[in-house]
Enzyme design. Structure first.
Site, short mmCIF file in Angstrom:
data_model
loop_
_atom_site.label_atom_id
_atom_site.label_comp_id
_atom_site.label_asym_id
_atom_site.label_seq_id
_atom_site.Cartn_x
_atom_site.Cartn_y
_atom_site.Cartn_z
CB SER A 166 46.47 30.43 93.76
OG SER A 166 46.09 30.76 94.79
N GLY A 222 46.25 32.78 86.56
CA GLY A 222 47.21 31.98 86.86
C GLY A 222 47.94 31.84 88.10
CG ASP A 255 42.10 23.62 98.37
OD1 ASP A 255 42.69 24.69 99.17
OD2 ASP A 255 40.81 23.53 98.91
N GLY A 308 44.00 33.13 90.28
CA GLY A 308 42.64 32.89 89.79
C GLY A 308 42.93 33.01 88.25
#
Length: 314
Positions: free
Chosen positions: A220, A225, A252, A222
């Site tokens: 991940s 993407g 999550d 932020g």
């Protein structure tokens, strides 16, 4: 059934404020108290979207009792393992521009006998699980070796294991043969000991984790993407959010959506991105439901531009 284990869960109090100014009295525009911890959030997100999940959580003290009550109120299928220590509390301050400040307690000591009880609870639940998801920080008193042994026992039992953690524990999970790792940008950079400046850097770092034994890596990033790297190669994607409210739990939710969509290929990445973006648009640690998802806003790139520089920290 997807079983999650959160070795260091928390009570998460999130407050929305106009601006964070040191030394001043700041009044919150709103406040939310949610059950917290990465695995807990994965179970909550799955439940909100109708996917069966069971959460294994060590709990202690009044805070632990409150955590259990909050999870039960949400209808989470819960295995609460009692411990002597007090469950930690975290505070999140969210500003209108999307800046989030987190204050996290380290959590209680997890004694060897307590960890053994958690391990047995996870192994028992794993008999009927499609996935076991081990998430979050390793609590005080628990060695990385012990965490790695838990991962190895699950893999050895034929369980598909997904792990979202950091530092030496992430490397231990890779070497134990976890089917999926879900680091963010900083965690992935820490794992390989080098900064990540481009999508190509992320893919190379993910391939190193796969070389150590991991099956796939979902990174991940932020606002940049996410990147999926597996035996089929690399796929990237992003889902813009017009009004971000809180990044807490976004990774999550991304992992939960990915697992809910069979955890393979561009379609699963797209679903994960939709869930993660929806979480960013919600306050505190709230997990998105079907009405929050904006799948049409997701963009997937089967042939990513690996020289593209990363703009955001993620």
């Amino acid at each position: 059934m997807i079983v999650t284990v959160t070795l260091n869960p928390s009570l998460d109090r999130a407050m929305e404020i106009d601006a964070l100014v040191r030394g001043e009295v700041i009044r919150a525009a709103s406040a939310h108290l949610d059950p917290g911890g990465k695995g807990v959030n994965v179970s909550r997100a799955l439940l909100a979207n109708g996917v069966a999940s069971r959460a294994v959580v060590p709990c202690g003290g009044e805070e632990g009792a409150q955590l259990v009550a909050l999870l039960q109120a949400e209808g989470v299928d819960l295995v609460a393992v009692p411990i002597a220590g007090r469950t930690r509390s975290n505070v999140t301050l969210a500003e209108p521009d999307g800046t989030v400040t987190k204050i996290n307690e380290s959590g209680p000591l997890l004694a060897p006998a307590e960890f053994d009880a958690v391990t047995q609870a996870v192994l028992t639940a794993a008999h009927t699980a499609q996935w076991v998801v081990a998430c979050g920080s390793v609590p005080p008193g628990l060695s990385v070796q012990a965490f790695g042994e838990l991962c190895a026992r699950l893999v050895g039992a034929g369980v598909r294991l997904a792990v979202d953690t950091s530092g030496p524990a992430l490397r231990a999970a890779a070497r134990a043969g976890a089917a999926l790792l879900k680091p963010n940008r900083e965690e992935l950079a820490e794992a390989i000991g080098a900064p990540l400046q481009s999508l190509g850097d992320v893919v190379e770092a993910a391939e190193r984790l796969r070389g150590w034994g991991a099956g796939a890596v979902l990174a991940s990033l932020g606002a940049d993407g996410a990147v999926l790297v597996d035996a089929d190669g690399a796929v990237t994607g992003e889902s813009p959010v017009d009004q971000p409210r809180s990044t807490v739990g976004a990774g999550d939710a991304l992992l939960a959506g990915f697992l809910a969509a069979d955890a393979h290929g561009p379609g699963a990445l797209a679903e994960g991105l939709a869930w993660g973006a929806a979480a960013v648009s919600l306050p505190g640690s709230r997990m998105p439901g079907p009405g929050d998802l904006r799948r049409e806003r997701v963009h997937i790139h089967p042939r990513p531009d690996l020289v593209r520089r990363l703009l955001a920290q993620g």
